[in-house]
Design a protein around this motif. Structure first.
Motif, PDB file in Angstrom:
ATOM      1  N   UNK A  82      20.485 -88.174  69.849  1.00  0.00           N
ATOM      2  CA  UNK A  82      21.846 -88.657  69.617  1.00  0.00           C
ATOM      3  C   UNK A  82      21.963 -90.153  69.890  1.00  0.00           C
ATOM      4  N   UNK A  83      21.268 -90.619  70.910  1.00  0.00           N
ATOM      5  CA  UNK A  83      21.343 -92.031  71.268  1.00  0.00           C
ATOM      6  C   UNK A  83      20.731 -92.934  70.202  1.00  0.00           C
ATOM      7  N   UNK A  84      19.909 -92.357  69.320  1.00  0.00           N
ATOM      8  CA  UNK A  84      19.256 -93.156  68.291  1.00  0.00           C
ATOM      9  C   UNK A  84      20.108 -93.296  67.028  1.00  0.00           C
ATOM     10  N   UNK A  85      21.247 -92.625  66.976  1.00  0.00           N
ATOM     11  CA  UNK A  85      22.037 -92.570  65.750  1.00  0.00           C
ATOM     12  C   UNK A  85      23.075 -93.690  65.682  1.00  0.00           C
ATOM     13  N   UNK A  86      23.369 -94.168  64.472  1.00  0.00           N
ATOM     14  CA  UNK A  86      24.464 -95.119  64.298  1.00  0.00           C
ATOM     15  C   UNK A  86      25.804 -94.423  64.517  1.00  0.00           C
ATOM     16  N   UNK A  87      26.858 -95.176  64.805  1.00  0.00           N
ATOM     17  CA  UNK A  87      28.152 -94.573  65.161  1.00  0.00           C
ATOM     18  C   UNK A  87      28.703 -93.604  64.119  1.00  0.00           C
ATOM     19  N   UNK A  88      28.545 -93.890  62.822  1.00  0.00           N
ATOM     20  CA  UNK A  88      29.162 -93.017  61.820  1.00  0.00           C
ATOM     21  C   UNK A  88      28.482 -91.649  61.781  1.00  0.00           C
ATOM     22  N   UNK A  89      27.175 -91.584  62.011  1.00  0.00           N
ATOM     23  CA  UNK A  89      26.497 -90.291  62.054  1.00  0.00           C
ATOM     24  C   UNK A  89      26.812 -89.550  63.349  1.00  0.00           C
ATOM     25  N   UNK A  90      26.909 -90.284  64.432  1.00  0.00           N
ATOM     26  CA  UNK A  90      27.261 -89.672  65.706  1.00  0.00           C
ATOM     27  C   UNK A  90      28.668 -89.078  65.653  1.00  0.00           C
ATOM     28  N   UNK A  91      29.575 -89.754  64.959  1.00  0.00           N
ATOM     29  CA  UNK A  91      30.940 -89.243  64.818  1.00  0.00           C
ATOM     30  C   UNK A  91      30.944 -87.918  64.053  1.00  0.00           C
ATOM     31  N   UNK A  92      30.078 -87.808  63.039  1.00  0.00           N
ATOM     32  CA  UNK A  92      29.988 -86.558  62.297  1.00  0.00           C
ATOM     33  C   UNK A  92      29.508 -85.406  63.165  1.00  0.00           C
ATOM     34  N   UNK A  93      28.526 -85.668  64.013  1.00  0.00           N
ATOM     35  CA  UNK A  93      28.042 -84.642  64.937  1.00  0.00           C
ATOM     36  C   UNK A  93      29.123 -84.254  65.929  1.00  0.00           C
ATOM     37  N   UNK A  94      29.830 -85.241  66.448  1.00  0.00           N
ATOM     38  CA  UNK A  94      30.871 -84.969  67.439  1.00  0.00           C
ATOM     39  C   UNK A  94      32.005 -84.147  66.822  1.00  0.00           C
ATOM     40  N   UNK A  95      32.295 -84.400  65.549  1.00  0.00           N
ATOM     41  CA  UNK A  95      33.335 -83.621  64.866  1.00  0.00           C
ATOM     42  C   UNK A  95      32.977 -82.140  64.861  1.00  0.00           C
ATOM     43  N   UNK A  96      31.726 -81.829  64.560  1.00  0.00           N
ATOM     44  CA  UNK A  96      31.300 -80.430  64.522  1.00  0.00           C
ATOM     45  C   UNK A  96      31.248 -79.814  65.906  1.00  0.00           C
ATOM     46  N   UNK A  97      31.137 -80.645  66.938  1.00  0.00           N
ATOM     47  CA  UNK A  97      31.075 -80.120  68.298  1.00  0.00           C
ATOM     48  C   UNK A  97      32.424 -79.640  68.825  1.00  0.00           C
ATOM     49  N   UNK A  98      33.475 -79.804  68.026  1.00  0.00           N
ATOM     50  CA  UNK A  98      34.786 -79.325  68.449  1.00  0.00           C
ATOM     51  C   UNK A  98      34.804 -77.805  68.603  1.00  0.00           C
ATOM     52  N   UNK A  99      33.880 -77.123  67.938  1.00  0.00           N
ATOM     53  CA  UNK A  99      33.758 -75.667  68.063  1.00  0.00           C
ATOM     54  C   UNK A  99      32.328 -75.342  68.459  1.00  0.00           C
ATOM     55  N   UNK A 100      31.910 -75.867  69.595  1.00  0.00           N
ATOM     56  CA  UNK A 100      30.538 -75.642  70.048  1.00  0.00           C
ATOM     57  C   UNK A 100      30.516 -75.434  71.551  1.00  0.00           C
ATOM     58  N   UNK A 101      29.431 -74.843  72.007  1.00  0.00           N
ATOM     59  CA  UNK A 101      29.182 -74.655  73.439  1.00  0.00           C
ATOM     60  C   UNK A 101      27.694 -74.902  73.640  1.00  0.00           C
ATOM     61  N   UNK A 102      27.356 -76.058  74.134  1.00  0.00           N
ATOM     62  CA  UNK A 102      25.957 -76.453  74.294  1.00  0.00           C
ATOM     63  C   UNK A 102      25.751 -76.871  75.742  1.00  0.00           C
ATOM     64  N   UNK A 103      24.946 -76.105  76.473  1.00  0.00           N
ATOM     65  CA  UNK A 103      24.736 -76.460  77.869  1.00  0.00           C
ATOM     66  C   UNK A 103      24.231 -75.296  78.689  1.00  0.00           C
ATOM     67  N   UNK A 104      24.404 -75.401  79.971  1.00  0.00           N
ATOM     68  CA  UNK A 104      24.013 -74.359  80.920  1.00  0.00           C
ATOM     69  C   UNK A 104      24.937 -73.153  80.750  1.00  0.00           C
ATOM     70  N   UNK A 105      24.594 -72.020  81.361  1.00  0.00           N
ATOM     71  CA  UNK A 105      25.482 -70.853  81.254  1.00  0.00           C
ATOM     72  C   UNK A 105      26.925 -71.143  81.671  1.00  0.00           C
ATOM     73  N   UNK A 106      27.113 -71.909  82.726  1.00  0.00           N
ATOM     74  CA  UNK A 106      28.473 -72.221  83.165  1.00  0.00           C
ATOM     75  C   UNK A 106      29.184 -73.112  82.153  1.00  0.00           C
ATOM     76  N   UNK A 107      28.484 -74.087  81.604  1.00  0.00           N
ATOM     77  CA  UNK A 107      29.078 -74.951  80.579  1.00  0.00           C
ATOM     78  C   UNK A 107      29.457 -74.140  79.349  1.00  0.00           C
ATOM     79  N   UNK A 108      28.578 -73.251  78.934  1.00  0.00           N
ATOM     80  CA  UNK A 108      28.834 -72.412  77.768  1.00  0.00           C
ATOM     81  C   UNK A 108      29.999 -71.464  78.033  1.00  0.00           C
ATOM     82  N   UNK A 109      30.034 -70.880  79.202  1.00  0.00           N
ATOM     83  CA  UNK A 109      31.134 -69.967  79.539  1.00  0.00           C
ATOM     84  C   UNK A 109      32.474 -70.683  79.455  1.00  0.00           C
TER      85      UNK A 109
END
Length: 326
Positions: free
Chosen positions: A260-287
């Motif tokens: 993610x750190x290697x991406x330009x802002x416009x591509x990172x924004x696209x990924x962040x948009x999709x993360x609005x319905x995501x759970x990525x992390x440890x069990x507690x973060x996902x819960x």
């Protein structure tokens, strides 16, 4: 605990053959079955070298022979690509093979770009205009409506659970009008999920198939022992999203540290948009993420998807997710 299900794209990993990808599908389904997931769904996508589930009913038969309890379904069949009579026969056969376990999610999109119309020798745009009528016809085929000129065998009398899929307001409105359960693809179209589910619930008309509205939402879920490990695993899916956006889809690539750190802002924004319905992390973060999304949407079920390059890490993600929500 809210019911969880699995949407499997039957990913073809870099260095894998189609045979290896298809051999992995029943392994994923068995993990999901043992962990307590309600459904295992496969989506119809065409012309994508990283997805092996285009012949959806064939894949479901393959998976059905390796499982015994979990519901099996299409998430979904892109109905404008097909004749309803043929789909009734295919899913009627699946119901005969695996009685009481078959779901049929129906979508209006082609599952590919415009070239699929050429390959199918069909005007997909025109066919999509008849999607509501085709859903009604398919239901009539399963019901054995005597007004039909020919009954589907197999198909007539099949106890297939029909769903309308959607990533916009159209699918929600149709599911409400027909009195069918609705699955919303919020994992790739998160911006309309709230409006779509509100429209679905407010407009719902009870039917012989469903007495009250029932909504399932899609989430990208990747769970590992730590947030850092989960974010690392998620970089395979993120690479795939960038490749698809650039018009160069391919097989699933291994994860990359610091992607993610290697991406330009416009591509990172696209990924962040999709993360609005995501759970990525440890069990507690996902819960926390799944719980918050369910509380926000009022969903009755969640279907999780997530491309993980290491099959064992993918299996582990599914098990950790279920344990986190238990």
């Amino acid at each position: 605990m809210i019911p969880l299900s699995v949407l499997d794209l039957v990913s073809v990993r870099e260095g894998w053959s189609l045979g290896q990808a298809l051999a992995e599908a029943p392994r994923v389904a068995r993990v999901a079955e043992e962990a307590g997931y309600r459904r295992y769904w496969v989506a119809e996508h065409h012309g994508m070298p990283g997805i092996a589930g285009a012949a959806t009913s064939v894949v479901l038969a393959h998976v059905g022979n390796a499982t015994s309890r979990i519901r099996l379904g299409a998430g979904g069949i892109m109905l404008p690509n097909h004749n309803p009579f043929v789909i009734a026969e295919q899913f009627g056969a699946l119901d005969a093979l695996f009685p009481g376990r078959i779901d049929l999610g129906l979508g209006r999109a082609p599952g590919a770009d415009a070239r699929v119309a050429q390959m199918l020798h069909k005007d997909i745009a025109q066919a999509s205009q008849y999607f509501p009528q085709d859903v009604v016809e398919l239901a009539a085929l399963f019901d054995g409506d005597p007004r039909l000129p020919l009954q589907a065998t197999p198909g007539q009398g099949a106890a297939v659970e029909m769903w309308v899929l959607g990533s916009s307001l159209f699918g929600a409105s149709l599911a409400a009008r027909l009195g069918l359960p609705h699955a919303f693809a919020s994992h790739f179209s998160p911006e309309q999920v709230d409006a779509a589910l509100r429209l679905y619930r407010e407009g719902f008309q009870p039917s012989a198939r469903l007495a009250k509205p029932h909504a399932m939402v899609g989430m990208t879920v990747i769970c590992a022992e730590t947030d850092e490990e989960a974010r690392f695993l998620a970089s395979s899916q993120e690479q795939g999203f960038i490749a698809l956006r650039n018009g160069t889809p391919g097989k699933m690539k291994p994860p990359i540290a610091g992607f993610r750190e290697s991406l330009p802002p416009h591509l990172l924004a696209g990924l962040d948009h999709r993360r609005a319905a995501s759970a990525i992390g440890s069990p507690e973060t996902v819960r926390r993420a799944i719980t918050a999304f369910v509380e926000r949407t009022g969903a009755d079920e969640v279907i999780v998807t997530g491309a993980v390059h290491d099959p064992e890490a993918h299996h582990r993600s599914l098990m950790l997710t279920m344990d986190a929500l238990a």
